[in-house]
Scaffold this motif. Structure first.
Motif, short mmCIF file in Angstrom:
data_model
loop_
_atom_site.label_atom_id
_atom_site.label_comp_id
_atom_site.label_asym_id
_atom_site.label_seq_id
_atom_site.Cartn_x
_atom_site.Cartn_y
_atom_site.Cartn_z
N UNK A 9 30.19 47.45 30.86
CA UNK A 9 28.67 47.20 31.02
C UNK A 9 28.24 45.93 31.03
N UNK A 10 29.00 44.88 30.33
CA UNK A 10 28.45 43.70 30.02
C UNK A 10 28.98 42.97 31.46
N UNK A 11 30.06 43.34 31.81
CA UNK A 11 30.80 42.60 32.94
C UNK A 11 29.86 43.02 34.31
N UNK A 12 29.41 44.21 34.30
CA UNK A 12 28.57 44.79 35.43
C UNK A 12 27.26 44.10 35.68
N UNK A 13 26.76 43.94 34.45
CA UNK A 13 25.50 43.45 34.05
C UNK A 13 25.49 41.83 34.88
N UNK A 14 26.65 41.23 34.49
CA UNK A 14 26.72 39.98 35.01
C UNK A 14 27.05 39.90 36.60
N UNK A 15 27.75 40.96 37.11
CA UNK A 15 28.13 40.86 38.43
C UNK A 15 26.64 41.19 39.24
N UNK A 16 25.81 42.02 38.59
CA UNK A 16 24.50 42.34 39.23
C UNK A 16 23.86 41.13 39.40
N UNK A 17 23.84 40.37 38.15
CA UNK A 17 22.81 39.25 38.34
C UNK A 17 23.49 38.27 39.45
N UNK A 60 26.02 27.75 40.38
CA UNK A 60 26.28 29.27 40.37
C UNK A 60 27.26 29.43 39.50
N UNK A 61 28.37 28.69 39.84
CA UNK A 61 29.48 28.78 38.84
C UNK A 61 29.34 28.49 37.45
N UNK A 62 28.77 27.32 37.35
CA UNK A 62 28.35 26.77 35.70
C UNK A 62 27.54 28.17 35.15
N UNK A 63 26.56 28.76 35.88
CA UNK A 63 25.90 29.67 35.53
C UNK A 63 26.98 30.92 35.14
N UNK A 64 27.76 31.31 35.90
CA UNK A 64 28.70 32.41 35.67
C UNK A 64 29.49 32.02 34.41
N UNK A 65 30.13 30.75 34.25
CA UNK A 65 30.73 30.30 33.27
C UNK A 65 29.95 30.51 31.79
N UNK A 66 28.62 30.24 32.02
CA UNK A 66 27.95 30.04 30.79
C UNK A 66 27.61 31.57 30.55
N UNK A 67 27.35 32.32 31.28
CA UNK A 67 26.90 33.83 31.10
C UNK A 67 28.29 34.48 30.43
N UNK A 68 29.41 34.19 31.05
CA UNK A 68 30.64 34.81 30.46
C UNK A 68 30.84 34.03 29.08
N UNK A 69 30.52 32.85 28.81
CA UNK A 69 30.58 32.42 27.27
C UNK A 69 29.36 33.26 26.42
N UNK A 70 28.46 33.46 26.96
CA UNK A 70 27.62 34.22 26.16
C UNK A 70 27.74 35.51 25.79
N UNK A 71 28.66 35.89 26.57
CA UNK A 71 29.18 37.41 26.69
C UNK A 71 29.95 37.62 25.27
N UNK A 72 30.84 36.47 25.05
CA UNK A 72 31.65 36.83 24.06
C UNK A 72 31.16 37.03 22.78
N UNK A 73 30.05 36.40 22.01
CA UNK A 73 29.56 36.88 20.84
C UNK A 73 29.00 38.05 21.05
N UNK A 74 28.30 38.44 22.25
CA UNK A 74 27.67 39.93 22.47
C UNK A 74 28.76 40.88 22.27
N UNK A 75 29.85 40.55 22.73
CA UNK A 75 30.99 41.78 22.80
C UNK A 75 31.49 41.70 21.25
N UNK A 76 31.61 40.51 20.65
CA UNK A 76 32.10 40.70 19.28
C UNK A 76 31.25 41.55 18.48
N UNK A 77 30.01 41.09 18.56
CA UNK A 77 29.02 42.17 17.81
C UNK A 77 29.15 43.60 18.12
N UNK A 78 29.31 43.98 19.17
CA UNK A 78 29.54 45.12 19.76
C UNK A 78 30.64 45.94 19.13
#
Ligand code: ATP
Ligand code: MG
Lengths: 334, 340
Positions: B319-327, B1-19
Motif C-alpha cells: 500500500x505504501x509503495x503503490x501510494x508512492x507510485x501513484x504520486x 523528481x528523483x530527490x522527491x522519490x528518495x525523500x518519500x522512500x525515506x519517509x516511508x520507513x518510520x511509517x512502515x515501522x509504526x505499522x
C-alpha cells in the motif's frame, strides 16, 4: 478601407436555443449581419446578451445538446456553414476562420506544450512537415510578441502568464492565415497595459494580413478606437448597427444611447456622471414577442409591448430596431 | 523528481515501522493459541513446551525486534545469497510458519504466482474493459450504451464477490452440461502444468470464473471513474479550442481529452493494485485458488501468527509503495505538478 459591396461572411436569421432544466433559453434570436473583407466589426452588449453564443454558433462550436441551432444560414465561401458536412466545417475551423476565446486561462490544454498546440492546426490545414510547422510556430510566437520563442515552444501553458497565454491563443487563431478572425473579448482578462499591447498588436496584424475581424467586447472605448463598424446586441438580438463614428455621434436605439452614457467621458468625467441602465436584462425563456428592452426603456410606446421591432434604416449605413427611432427618422423626412 | 522519490522512500520507513508495530501488537493481543489445532489428548505441559519452543515465552519487545529484523534483514539477505551466491546465508534460523513448520517466505513465494496469475490478470482484464466503457459512456452520455454501463457498474459495485462467485459457479459449473462450451470448472487446479495447447486451454478455462468475478468489480469501479473524469474534461474550454482548430473528433477525444482524463484514473489504478490482493482473499477461497489470499485465511484459522503478521505487513508495504507510485505517475502525467 473596407469595400462595402462585398461580404466574406453573411449571417441570416440565426436562432440558437439552449435546452435547460428550467426550460428553453433563447440566447440568439433572429440575428442577421454581414462581415466585409478587411473590416473590423465590433460587437458590444451587456453580459448575457448573446455575443459569444452567436459567434460560436457560426462554427457550431456549442455543445449540442444543450444547444440547438434552430434556423439560419451562415454563408462563407459560397457555402452555408450550418449545413456543410463535418469535413468541410473542420477545414474552415482554424483554417479560414480563426477563433480566440474569451478565457485565455482555460482555453489551452494543460498537458501539451504550447508548441504542440500551435503546430496542430499548421500540420492539419497547411500540411506542413513537423520541422516546417515548428519553424512557422516559432515565427507565429514572435509575431504575437513572445520573446525567446524557440525555447518557449517547449513550455506548457501554466508556465505562461495570462497575457502571454492570450497571445498564444491569438497565434493559434492566426496560424493558417485566416480570412476571418473572431476574437471574443480577447483582452478582458488582462490588465490595462497588456490590454493596450494586444489591441495594438491585433490592429497591426489585421492591417498587415488583410483579414476581417469580429471583435467582441464590453469596452466601448476599445471599440471607438479600433472598429470600422459596430453591432449592438441586447437580449439575443442585434438592436443597432452602424459605422463606428455614426454610432457614437448618433446612437438611435435607446439601449445604445444608454450604453454610451455609461462610459465616463475622458474630459471632466466624475463619478456622479457615471450612469447605469436601470432594471434587469430580459429573461430569454421564449422567442421574443415584444421589444426586449421595453421594460428598461424611457421612451417606450404602447406598440413596444405588442411587437418586436425589426431593424430599419435610420441613417447612412445605420439601422436600429426601435419603433420610436424609426418614427423620428420618418418624420424628419416628411 | 528523483530527490522527491528518495525523500518519500525515506519517509516511508518510520511509517512502515509504526505499522509493523501495530500489526505485531494487535496480533499478539489477539486471542488464539498455536496449539489449539492439536489433538485434545496432548497434555497441558506438552502444550506449554510447544509454546515456548515457538518463542512465546520471551517478552514482547524481544519478540517484536526478532520478527522485524528477520523480516527486513535476514529473510532478504537469505534470498539474496541464494540468488547471487555472493555471500553465505545469514546464520539465523528462517522464520517458520507455526502451522506447517516451513519458512513463511517460501510459502508466500510459492503461492504468489497463483495469485498473480488469477488476480493480476483479473485486474488487467478489468482495467482494459473499463477504460473503453468509461470513454464511450462519457462521450455518449445518457445513451443506451451509457445506461447499460451504469447498470452493469451498479451490479459490480453492489454484489460482493462471495455472492457473484457462487452465482457464477451455479450458472457455469452446475447449470451447464459438462460437455458444453459454457461449462467452466469451479475448482482451480494448481497442479496443472501447461505443457501443450490442450493444457494451456484447460488453464485458460479454469481461470475464467475467478477472473470474471474479480474483473467485474474492477470494471465497475474503474469505468465509473473513467467516465466521470472524461465528463469533467469534455466540458472544459480547451476542448472547444481543439475543435475550433479544426481537429477531428477522434483527435479531440482520444488525444486532448483522454490525456487529461487519464491523470486521475492512472492514479486510482495504481492505488488499486494492493487492494486486489486483499480482494482476492475471498475469491481465492471460493474457487480454491491456493494463492496468498487463501494462505492468509488458513493462517488466521490456525492462529499461525508469524504467517499472518508477515502477510499483513507485506500488504502494508504494498500500500505504501503503490501510494508512492501513484504520486510519481501523477507527477509524470501532469506537467503542472512539480515535486522538487
Ligand atoms: N451552456 C448553456 N446553457 C444554457 N444557457 C446558456 C449556455 N451558454 C450560454 N447560455 C445563455 O445564453 C445567453 C447568452 O450568453 P453569451 O455567453 O452569449 O453572453 P455574452 O454576450 O457573451 O456575455 P459575456 O459578455 O458575459 O460573455 C445567456 O443568457 C446565457 O445564460
Ligand atoms: Mg461572452
Amino acid at each position: 478601407m473596407p469595400d462595402p459591396g462585398q461580404t466574406v461572411l453573411e449571417v441570416r436569421n440565426l436562432k440558437t436555443v439552449f435546452q435547460t432544466r428550467g426550460g428553453e433559453v433563447h440566447a440568439v434570436n433572429d440575428v442577421s449581419f454581414e462581415l466585409r473583407p478587411g473590416e473590423l466589426l465590433g460587437v458590444v452588449g451587456e453580459s448575457g446578451s448573446g455575443k459569444s453564443v452567436t459567434m460560436m454558433s457560426l462554427l457550431k462550436l456549442l455543445p449540442i445538446p444543450p444547444a440547438e441551432i434552430r434556423s439560419g444560414t451562415v454563408k462563407f465561401d459560397g457555402k452555408d456553414l450550418l449545413r456543410v458536412d463535418a469535413d468541410t466545417l473542420r477545414a474552415v475551423r482554424g483554417g479560414k476562420i480563426g477563433f480566440v476565446f474569451q478565457d485565455p486561462m482555460t482555453s489551452l490544454n494543460p498537458v501539451f506544450t504550447v508548441g504542440m498546440q500551435l503546430m496542430e492546426p499548421l500540420r492539419k490545414h497547411m500540411g506542413l512537415s513537423k520541422s516546417a510547422a515548428r519553424t512557422r510556430a516559432r515565427e507565429l510566437l514572435e509575431l504575437v510578441g513572445i520573446p525567446d520563442a524557440a525555447r518557449r515552444l517547449k513550455d506548457y501553458p501554466h508556465q505562461f502568464s495570462g497575457g502571454m497565454r492570450q497571445r498564444v491563443m491569438i497565434a493559434i487563431a492566426l496560424a493558417c492565415d485566416p480570412k476571418v478572425l473572431i476574437a471574443d473579448e480577447p483582452t478582458t482578462a488582462l490588465d490595462v497595459t497588456i490590454q493596450a499591447q494586444i489591441i495594438e498588436l491585433m490592429k497591426e496584424l489585421q492591417e498587415r494580413l488583410g483579414m476581417a475581424v469580429i471583435w467582441i467586447t464590453h469596452d466601448l472605448g476599445v471599440i471607438a478606437g479600433i472598429a470600422d463598424r459596430v453591432l449592438v446586441m441586447y437580449g439575443g438580438q442585434i438592436v443597432e448597427q452602424a459605422p463606428v463614428r455614426e454610432l457614437f455621434a448618433n446612437p438611435r436605439h435607446p439601449y445604445t444611447a444608454a450604453l454610451l452614457k455609461t462610459v465616463p467621458s475622458v474630459r471632466g468625467a466624475r463619478a456622479d456622471r457615471l450612469t447605469i441602465i436601470e432594471g434587469q436584462p430580459p429573461i430569454l425563456n421564449a422567442a421574443p414577442a415584444a421589444c426586449p428592452f421595453r421594460d428598461r426603456c424611457e421612451r417606450r410606446i404602447e406598440r413596444c409591448a405588442r411587437e418586436n421591432p425589426a431593424r430599419e434604416p435610420v441613417g447612412p449605413g445605420h439601422d436600429a430596431a426601435c419603433f420610436v427611432a424609426a418614427a423620428e427618422v420618418e418624420s424628419a423626412h416628411v | 523528481m528523483l530527490t522527491y522519490v528518495i525523500r518519500r522512500l525515506l519517509m516511508a520507513i518510520p511509517t512502515l515501522i509504526f505499522i509493523s508495530l501495530i500489526i505485531f501488537l494487535l496480533l499478539d493481543l489477539a486471542p488464539g493459541d498455536p496449539t489449539s489445532q492439536l489433538p485434545l489428548t496432548i497434555p497441558d505441559e506438552v502444550r506449554q513446551q510447544i509454546r515456548e519452543s515457538l518463542g512465546l515465552g520471551q517478552p514482547v519487545h524481544i519478540r517484536y525486534w526478532k520478527w522485524l529484523t528477520q523480516m527486513v534483514y535476514y529473510e532478504p539477505a537469505y534470498y539474496l545469497s541464494q540468488a547471487t551466491g555472493w555471500f553465505d546465508p545469514p546464520e539465523v534460523a528462517r522464520m517458520l510458519s507455526w502451522q506447517t513448520r516451513a519458512p513463511v517466505m517460501d510459502i508466500i513465494l510459492e503461492r504468489l504466482p497463483q495469485t498473480l496469475r488469477v488476480v493480476g490478470l483479473a485486474y488487467v482484464v478489468g482495467v482494459l474493459i473499463a477504460l473503453p466503457i468509461g470513454i464511450i459512456s462519457a462521450y455518449r452520455q445518457y445513451s443506451v450504451f451509457d445506461q447499460a454501463g451504469t447498470f452493469v457498474s451498479m451490479i459490480g459495485y453492489s454484489i460482493p464477490p462471495f455472492f457473484s462467485g457462487v452465482l457464477m459457479i451455479v450458472i457455469f459449473s452446475v447449470g451447464m452440461p459438462r460437455d458444453s462450451f459454457w461449462w467452466f470448472p469451479s475448482v482451480y487446479d494448481t497442479t496443472l502444468k501447461v505443457v501443450d495447447w490442450e493444457t494451456f486451454w484447460k488453464q485458460v478455462r479454469q481461470m475464467v470464473l475467478p477472473v470474471m468475478v474479480l474483473a467485474l468489480q474492477t470494471t465497475a469501479q474503474i469505468s465509473r471513474f473513467m467516465r466521470a473524469s472524461m465528463l469533467d474534461n469534455l466540458g472544459q474550454d480547451y476542448v472547444r479550442t481543439a475543435r475550433a482548430k479544426g481537429l477531428t473528433e477522434s483527435v479531440v477525444v482520444m488525444k486532448h481529452v483522454l490525456r487529461n482524463s487519464m491523470i486521475p484514473v492512472v492514479t486510482v489504478i495504481a492505488l488499486g493494485v494492493p487492494a486486489i490482493f486483499g480482494g482476492a482473499i475471498i475469491t481465492e477461497q471460493i474457487f480454491k485458488v491456493n494463492g496468498i489470499g487463501q494462505f492468509l485465511i488458513i493462517s488466521i484459522q490456525a492462529s499461525d501468527v508469524p504467517s499472518v503478521q508477515t502477510l499483513t505487513f507485506i500488504f502494508a508495504v504494498l500500500i505504501v509503495l503503490f501510494n508512492l507510485i501513484a504520486d510519481v505517475l501523477y507527477g509524470i502525467l501532469d506537467p503542472r505538478i512539480r515535486y522538487d
